[in-house]
Design an enzyme around this catalytic site. Structure first.
Site, PDB file in Angstrom:
ATOM      1  N   HIS A   1      70.044  97.360  87.803  1.00 41.13           N
ATOM      2  CA  HIS A   1      69.073  98.418  88.283  1.00 41.13           C
ATOM      3  C   HIS A   1      68.238  97.693  89.249  1.00 41.13           C
ATOM      4  O   HIS A   1      67.816  96.543  89.254  1.00 41.13           O
ATOM      5  CB  HIS A   1      68.149  98.628  87.012  1.00 41.13           C
TER       6      HIS A   1
ATOM      7  N   HIS B   1      71.204  95.470  83.752  1.00 39.99           N
ATOM      8  CA  HIS B   1      70.550  96.698  83.025  1.00 39.99           C
ATOM      9  C   HIS B   1      71.650  97.228  81.978  1.00 39.99           C
ATOM     10  O   HIS B   1      71.392  97.386  80.892  1.00 39.99           O
ATOM     11  CB  HIS B   1      70.372  97.807  83.661  1.00 39.99           C
TER      12      HIS B   1
HETATM   13  C1  LIG Z   1      65.219  99.092  79.573  1.00 36.20           C
HETATM   14  C2  LIG Z   1      66.119  99.876  79.006  1.00 36.20           C
HETATM   15  C3  LIG Z   1      66.113 101.328  79.120  1.00 36.20           C
HETATM   16  C4  LIG Z   1      67.120 102.135  78.831  1.00 36.20           C
HETATM   17  N1  LIG Z   1      67.168 103.582  78.670  1.00 36.20           N
HETATM   18  C5  LIG Z   1      68.147 104.155  78.231  1.00 36.20           C
HETATM   19  C6  LIG Z   1      68.217 105.656  78.015  1.00 36.20           C
HETATM   20  O1  LIG Z   1      66.965 106.380  78.575  1.00 36.20           O
HETATM   21  N2  LIG Z   1      69.016 106.480  77.822  1.00 36.20           N
HETATM   22  C7  LIG Z   1      70.353 105.827  77.299  1.00 36.20           C
HETATM   23  O2  LIG Z   1      71.283 106.361  76.858  1.00 36.20           O
HETATM   24  N3  LIG Z   1      70.291 104.326  77.413  1.00 36.20           N
HETATM   25  C8  LIG Z   1      69.288 103.548  77.669  1.00 36.20           C
HETATM   26  N4  LIG Z   1      69.510 102.287  78.013  1.00 36.20           N
HETATM   27  C9  LIG Z   1      70.620 101.630  77.197  1.00 36.20           C
HETATM   28  C10 LIG Z   1      70.652 101.814  75.733  1.00 36.20           C
HETATM   29  O3  LIG Z   1      69.301 101.713  75.359  1.00 36.20           O
HETATM   30  C11 LIG Z   1      71.589 100.653  75.074  1.00 36.20           C
HETATM   31  O4  LIG Z   1      72.956 100.737  75.508  1.00 36.20           O
HETATM   32  C12 LIG Z   1      71.571 101.171  73.737  1.00 36.20           C
HETATM   33  O5  LIG Z   1      70.349 101.237  72.829  1.00 36.20           O
HETATM   34  C13 LIG Z   1      72.581  99.885  72.938  1.00 36.20           C
HETATM   35  O6  LIG Z   1      72.485 100.309  71.464  1.00 36.20           O
HETATM   36  P1  LIG Z   1      73.287  99.100  70.449  1.00 36.20           P
HETATM   37  O7  LIG Z   1      72.855  99.540  69.161  1.00 36.20           O
HETATM   38  O8  LIG Z   1      74.543  99.026  71.086  1.00 36.20           O
HETATM   39  O9  LIG Z   1      72.316  97.551  71.022  1.00 36.20           O
HETATM   40  P2  LIG Z   1      70.964  97.084  70.726  1.00 36.20           P
HETATM   41  O10 LIG Z   1      70.072  98.282  70.335  1.00 36.20           O
HETATM   42  O11 LIG Z   1      70.626  96.365  71.678  1.00 36.20           O
HETATM   43  O12 LIG Z   1      71.017  96.309  69.408  1.00 36.20           O
HETATM   44  C14 LIG Z   1      71.709  95.168  69.220  1.00 36.20           C
HETATM   45  C15 LIG Z   1      71.651  94.366  67.877  1.00 36.20           C
HETATM   46  O13 LIG Z   1      72.516  93.514  67.793  1.00 36.20           O
HETATM   47  C16 LIG Z   1      71.965  92.345  67.252  1.00 36.20           C
HETATM   48  N5  LIG Z   1      72.601  91.097  67.378  1.00 36.20           N
HETATM   49  C17 LIG Z   1      73.159  90.601  68.722  1.00 36.20           C
HETATM   50  N6  LIG Z   1      73.871  89.471  68.522  1.00 36.20           N
HETATM   51  C18 LIG Z   1      73.722  89.079  67.293  1.00 36.20           C
HETATM   52  C19 LIG Z   1      74.207  88.005  66.297  1.00 36.20           C
HETATM   53  N7  LIG Z   1      74.993  87.104  66.980  1.00 36.20           N
HETATM   54  N8  LIG Z   1      73.942  88.199  65.179  1.00 36.20           N
HETATM   55  C20 LIG Z   1      73.245  89.049  64.467  1.00 36.20           C
HETATM   56  N9  LIG Z   1      72.700  90.166  65.168  1.00 36.20           N
HETATM   57  C21 LIG Z   1      72.861  90.256  66.655  1.00 36.20           C
HETATM   58  C22 LIG Z   1      70.295  92.424  67.625  1.00 36.20           C
HETATM   59  O14 LIG Z   1      69.443  91.508  66.916  1.00 36.20           O
HETATM   60  C23 LIG Z   1      70.270  93.963  67.715  1.00 36.20           C
HETATM   61  O15 LIG Z   1      69.679  94.281  66.428  1.00 36.20           O
HETATM   62  C24 LIG Z   1      68.563 101.691  78.259  1.00 36.20           C
HETATM   63  C25 LIG Z   1      68.406 100.136  78.415  1.00 36.20           C
HETATM   64  C26 LIG Z   1      67.447  99.314  78.470  1.00 36.20           C
HETATM   65  C27 LIG Z   1      67.420  97.899  78.462  1.00 36.20           C
END
Ligand SMILES: Cc1cc2nc3c(=O)[nH]c(=O)nc-3n(C[C@H](O)[C@H](O)[C@H](O)COP(=O)(O)OP(=O)(O)OC[C@H]3O[C@@H](n4cnc5c(N)ncnc54)[C@H](O)[C@@H]3O)c2cc1C
Length: 434
Positions: free
Chosen positions: A225, A328
């Site tokens: 980003h 990002h």
């Molecule tokens: C600032 C920002 C703004 C964004 N805005 C948008 C938006 O408006 N719309 C959109 O669609 N997307 C957006 N995104 C992208 C989106 O938020 C993410 O891609 C999405 O939330 C990822 O979800 P997830 O469940 O895969 O991972 P996350 O929500 O990141 O969760 C990851 C989890 O894995 C756990 N974890 C990691 N490694 C380990 C380990 N070794 N052992 C145990 N636990 C572990 C962490 O503790 C965490 O609980 C944004 C991202 C950012 C950073």
């Protein structure tokens, strides 16, 4: 210590939580997070969640996603995403996610490269509200146990089958046996010097994939980003300064106070121009100015950005922000099919750590939260169909205590090496080399 569960879910973001909500209530589930339960990227999401508006919009939404991905997407996965989007958003409404609405109808906004208004949102804090609603519902489930500050440090693998994982919680090391493991560990921002991601997200699942030869895909497709907020910490999590600031007329200025790029060009072009400007100057950032707009407008339109900058001593109604390009989003990850199955038996991957192929070379705005929803539900459905045929196996293993710091450091180095091998233009200085 040894423990047995039916399903281990690793990660408490949108993908992990929604998977847990869709699993058969007869299953005994453990859901862990590395840090605090809310320390994840889901909580940080601002803009919203993309969805087809109605059945007629599905082909247009598919085309927008393919075009943004430069047609390197997996078409079947994109069709799943678009076709199942409406049901999943309706489910979120049922789960009381307080989406902004106009009377009875959801309020849909537009984002870059979407041909239609199709982003549902809750103010500029969609992720926080989504996460809180999902978590409230997961906490009510008797069959799901939550464990925070618990790190998955290895998988338990024999042949090409996963039988569980090794967890570290404080001083304790647990051999956790499960019928299936779901990796929902999110992005890789923690391996970069500047990233909008939570620092604890270091692509741990990818390290397991390298170790056990689990198939990965598109690792080199990483989205930067142009405008993360620079706040004097040399290494760090950068607060995202939304594209909307440039959309409202915000100007990018160099050290001499001169404009150097058309602010509305695509993200990668603006990022490159900023990097060039930084390398020519003796300061590690450029300026983003909207102070020429009326004060009331700025505060009303960008309340979170105004508040965040005020916390570090910048009044954006008077002074420019300091910004730096920041990693990002990771389009690549562990290769999965449309039921989120990896190439290893009894191992699933969902959310940002997976690669369903929906993003191709570049993610269409707001498609990642939806991907987390659609494919974690499909993962849960696949587990629900198959778990009765899987036996819980407890292979006797003795593992020395794994040092978490060493595990983290090694993971970061390994992932950096693999990414640079595929994409040599990602230079050393972009990574967290501590
Ligand atoms: C600032 C920002 C703004 C964004 N805005 C948008 C938006 O408006 N719309 C959109 O669609 N997307 C957006 N995104 C992208 C989106 O938020 C993410 O891609 C999405 O939330 C990822 O979800 P997830 O469940 O895969 O991972 P996350 O929500 O990141 O969760 C990851 C989890 O894995 C756990 N974890 C990691 N490694 C380990 C380990 N070794 N052992 C145990 N636990 C572990 C962490 O503790 C965490 O609980 C944004 C991202 C950012 C950073």
């Amino acid at each position: 210590m040894e423990l047995n569960v039916d399903i281990l879910i690793v990660g408490s973001g949108v993908a992990g939580l929604y998977c847990a909500l869709n699993l058969d209530k007869k299953l005994n589930v453990l859901l862990i997070s590395k840090g605090e339960l809310s320390e994840n990227n889901t909580y940080l999401a601002q803009g919203g969640i993309a969805t087809a508006r109605n059945v007629e919009d599905i082909p247009f939404y598919i085309e927008d996603t393919l075009k943004a991905g430069q047609y390197e997407n997996d078409r079947k996965a994109v069709e799943c995403l678009a076709e199942e989007s409406i049901d999943n958003i309706n489910k979120l409404v049922e789960l009381q996610v307080p989406f902004d609405s106009n009377g009875d109808e959801l309020s849909y906004t537009k984002e870059g490269a979407h041909c239609n208004n199709r982003i549902v949102h809750v103010k500029d804090k969609t992720g926080q509200y989504l996460w809180e609603s999902l978590m409230n519902h997961v906490k009510k489930l008797d069959n799901v146990k939550l464990m925070e500050y618990t790190c998955l440090v290895d998988l338990i693998v024999k042949g090409n089958t996963c039988y569980g994982g090794i967890l570290r919680k404080g001083d304790e090391q647990i051999n956790l046996y499960a019928k299936s493991v779901v990796l929902a560990t999110g992005g890789i921002g923690g391996i970069f010097r500047d990233s909008t991601n939570q620092r604890i997200l270091t692509g741990d699942s990818l390290a397991f994939a390298f170790k056990y030869h689990i198939e990965v895909m598109n690792l080199e497709y990483i989205q930067f980003h142009p405008t993360g907020l620079y706040d004097n910490n040399y290494y760090g999590k950068r607060f995202l300064i939304s594209e909307a600031v440039r959309g409202e007329g915000g100007k990018l200025l160099n050290q001499k106070g001169e404009r150097f790029v058309d602010e509305l060009l695509p993200r990668d072009v603006v990022t490159k121009a900023i990097r060039e400007e930084i390398s020519k100057s003796n300061i590690p950032y450029v300026f983003l100015d909207i102070s020429f707009l009326p004060r009331e407008f700025i505060i009303g339109r960008f309340p979170m950005i105004y508040e965040k900058c005020a916390q570090i001593g910048i009044d954006i109604t008077k002074d420019p922000m300091l910004v730096i390009p920041s990693q990002h989003y990771h389009m690549g990850g562990i290769k999965v099919d449309i039921d989120s199955k990896t190439s290893m038996k009894q191992l699933y991957a969902v959310g940002e750590t997976s690669c369903t192929g929906i993003h191709g070379k570049n993610r269409l705005a707001s498609n990642s939260l939806l991907e987390g929803l659609v494919f974690s539900k499909r993962c849960a459905q696949s587990i629900n169909q198959n778990y009765k045929d899987i036996e819980l196996v407890t292979i006797p293993i003795t593992v020395d205590k794994i040092d978490i710091r060493y595990f983290q450091h090694e993971n970061k180095q390994l992932l950096k090496k693999e990414i640079q091998r595929r994409s040599p233009d990602l230079h050393d200085e972009l990574f967290d080399n501590r």
